[in-house]
Write a protein that holds these residues in place. Structure first.
Motif, PDB file in Angstrom:
ATOM      1  N   ALA A  52      42.774  36.834  40.401  1.00 43.49           N
ATOM      2  CA  ALA A  52      43.814  36.212  40.590  1.00 43.49           C
ATOM      3  C   ALA A  52      44.785  36.214  41.770  1.00 43.49           C
ATOM      4  O   ALA A  52      45.753  36.348  41.038  1.00 43.49           O
ATOM      5  CB  ALA A  52      43.705  34.898  39.919  1.00 43.49           C
ATOM      6  N   PRO A  53      44.433  36.245  43.225  1.00 44.55           N
ATOM      7  CA  PRO A  53      45.618  36.667  44.297  1.00 44.55           C
ATOM      8  C   PRO A  53      46.721  35.570  44.040  1.00 44.55           C
ATOM      9  O   PRO A  53      47.917  36.779  43.429  1.00 44.55           O
ATOM     10  CB  PRO A  53      45.261  35.980  45.468  1.00 44.55           C
ATOM     11  N   ARG A  54      47.230  34.435  43.536  1.00 48.96           N
ATOM     12  CA  ARG A  54      48.526  34.066  43.054  1.00 48.96           C
ATOM     13  C   ARG A  54      49.959  34.512  42.205  1.00 48.96           C
ATOM     14  O   ARG A  54      50.444  34.689  42.072  1.00 48.96           O
ATOM     15  CB  ARG A  54      47.922  32.402  42.486  1.00 48.96           C
ATOM     16  N   ASN A  55      48.173  35.083  41.220  1.00 52.59           N
ATOM     17  CA  ASN A  55      48.944  35.260  40.300  1.00 52.59           C
ATOM     18  C   ASN A  55      49.619  37.491  40.093  1.00 52.59           C
ATOM     19  O   ASN A  55      50.214  37.980  39.563  1.00 52.59           O
ATOM     20  CB  ASN A  55      47.698  35.840  38.554  1.00 52.59           C
ATOM     21  N   GLY A  56      48.945  38.104  41.809  1.00 56.68           N
ATOM     22  CA  GLY A  56      49.472  38.664  41.945  1.00 56.68           C
ATOM     23  C   GLY A  56      48.140  40.019  41.632  1.00 56.68           C
ATOM     24  O   GLY A  56      48.269  41.065  41.389  1.00 56.68           O
ATOM     25  N   HIS A  57      47.346  39.432  40.900  1.00 58.79           N
ATOM     26  CA  HIS A  57      45.504  39.947  40.326  1.00 58.79           C
ATOM     27  C   HIS A  57      45.293  40.734  41.662  1.00 58.79           C
ATOM     28  O   HIS A  57      44.301  40.149  42.608  1.00 58.79           O
ATOM     29  CB  HIS A  57      45.285  39.465  39.629  1.00 58.79           C
ATOM     30  N   ILE A  58      45.388  42.015  42.405  1.00 61.93           N
ATOM     31  CA  ILE A  58      44.464  42.629  43.048  1.00 61.93           C
ATOM     32  C   ILE A  58      44.305  43.518  43.156  1.00 61.93           C
ATOM     33  O   ILE A  58      43.760  43.771  43.606  1.00 61.93           O
ATOM     34  CB  ILE A  58      45.904  42.302  44.222  1.00 61.93           C
ATOM     35  N   THR A  59      44.180  44.318  41.864  1.00 65.44           N
ATOM     36  CA  THR A  59      43.950  45.453  41.660  1.00 65.44           C
ATOM     37  C   THR A  59      42.817  45.296  40.284  1.00 65.44           C
ATOM     38  O   THR A  59      43.498  45.169  39.111  1.00 65.44           O
ATOM     39  CB  THR A  59      44.580  46.740  41.264  1.00 65.44           C
ATOM     40  N   LEU A  60      41.498  45.405  40.625  1.00 67.14           N
ATOM     41  CA  LEU A  60      40.433  44.691  39.321  1.00 67.14           C
ATOM     42  C   LEU A  60      39.544  46.111  38.719  1.00 67.14           C
ATOM     43  O   LEU A  60      39.113  46.919  39.396  1.00 67.14           O
ATOM     44  CB  LEU A  60      39.650  44.115  38.784  1.00 67.14           C
ATOM     45  N   TYR A  61      39.637  46.373  37.356  1.00 66.21           N
ATOM     46  CA  TYR A  61      39.003  48.138  36.679  1.00 66.21           C
ATOM     47  C   TYR A  61      37.758  47.597  36.007  1.00 66.21           C
ATOM     48  O   TYR A  61      37.366  46.949  35.391  1.00 66.21           O
ATOM     49  CB  TYR A  61      40.299  48.680  35.724  1.00 66.21           C
ATOM     50  N   THR A  62      37.224  48.606  36.194  1.00 63.36           N
ATOM     51  CA  THR A  62      36.121  49.577  34.949  1.00 63.36           C
ATOM     52  C   THR A  62      36.882  49.797  34.522  1.00 63.36           C
ATOM     53  O   THR A  62      37.392  50.537  34.717  1.00 63.36           O
ATOM     54  CB  THR A  62      35.162  49.275  36.016  1.00 63.36           C
TER      55      THR A  62
END
Length: 249
Positions: free
Chosen positions: A205-215
């Motif tokens: 979710a780029p609008r939330n600033g979620h720009i790096t997602l992990y395993t």
């Protein structure tokens, strides 16, 4: 979104954690937010945000914001409309996290605590009211407040790591504030099983600033690089530590 430099999109990038090849994974409109999981959608703004996914550790990330300043983030993401796409950050989440921390550290004595990425400081204030030596600091503070004086016995970082364009630098900074036997408890949703239409995942979710997602593998690689091991309480809550403190047993 005016006056913001957008990086050219490349088909294959380099993973921000393990430096392996990360092919183009998908694209989302800038206004894609976590509230879509609740059936609430923002109007599309027509600004594409391209994400890559590492072939080795599975990290999903975008380079669209790598050149952004704190002022850019304050204007376009962490602005007065942020409450519309993360209504829980004002008081619901801090209250819940404060209760968790009080229970987590209850065997410790005179622990010095830091809420890293503490936003409006509500969590630290609630802990202070409960008698905890708690401090708050946010590296995205546009005012540029100096980092607090450590070391700290306990550091929390709730909903922080998915917001950073520099995961290695962010983790290194947070761990650098820990005492030798301190622990870092952090939350970020790990996505280990990627569906065919992975970009539909609500957490991207780029609008939330979620720009790096992990395993989990990405987190393990990230913290092992700093000499720390990671314990997963569940897919969202994790702990990094070097040595087991007495109060944690």
């Amino acid at each position: 979104m005016d006056n913001v430099t957008v990086r050219p999109v490349v088909h294959v990038s380099t993973c921000k954690i393990c430096n392996s090849q990360a092919p183009l994974y998908g694209v989302a409109d800038f206004n894609k937010s976590c509230e879509e999981a609740r059936g609430r959608y923002l109007p599309l703004v027509g600004v594409p945000v391209y994400y890559h996914r590492c072939n080795h550790c599975g990290l999903v990330f975008t380079r669209a914001f790598d050149d952004w300043t704190k002022a850019d983030y304050a204007q376009h993401i962490y602005n007065e409309d942020y409450v519309l796409i993360d209504p829980d950050y004002i008081d619901v989440r801090p209250a819940s996290n404060a209760g968790f921390i009080r229970d987590f550290i209850k065997k410790g004595r005179d622990l010095k605590c830091l809420d890293y990425g503490g936003g409006n400081g509500t969590l630290a204030r609630l802990l202070q009211e409960a008698g905890v030596d708690a401090h708050s600091w946010d590296p995205m503070d546009a005012a540029g407040s100096p980092s607090p004086s450590g070391p700290f016995d306990f550091i929390s970082a709730f909903e922080v790591l998915e917001h950073t364009p520099e995961p290695v630098a962010t983790v290194r900074e947070a761990l650098g504030m820990l005492s030798p036997r301190g622990v870092l408890v952090f939350s970020t949703l790990t996505i280990d099983h990627v569906p065919a239409r992975g970009m539909d995942n609500w957490y991207i979710a780029p609008r939330n600033g979620h720009i790096t997602l992990y395993t989990r593998r990405a987190l393990l690689t990230l913290f092992e690089g700093e000499g720390y091991r990671v314990h997963h309480f569940n897919n969202n809550l994790h702990m990094a530590l070097n040595h087991d403190p007495d109060w944690l047993s």
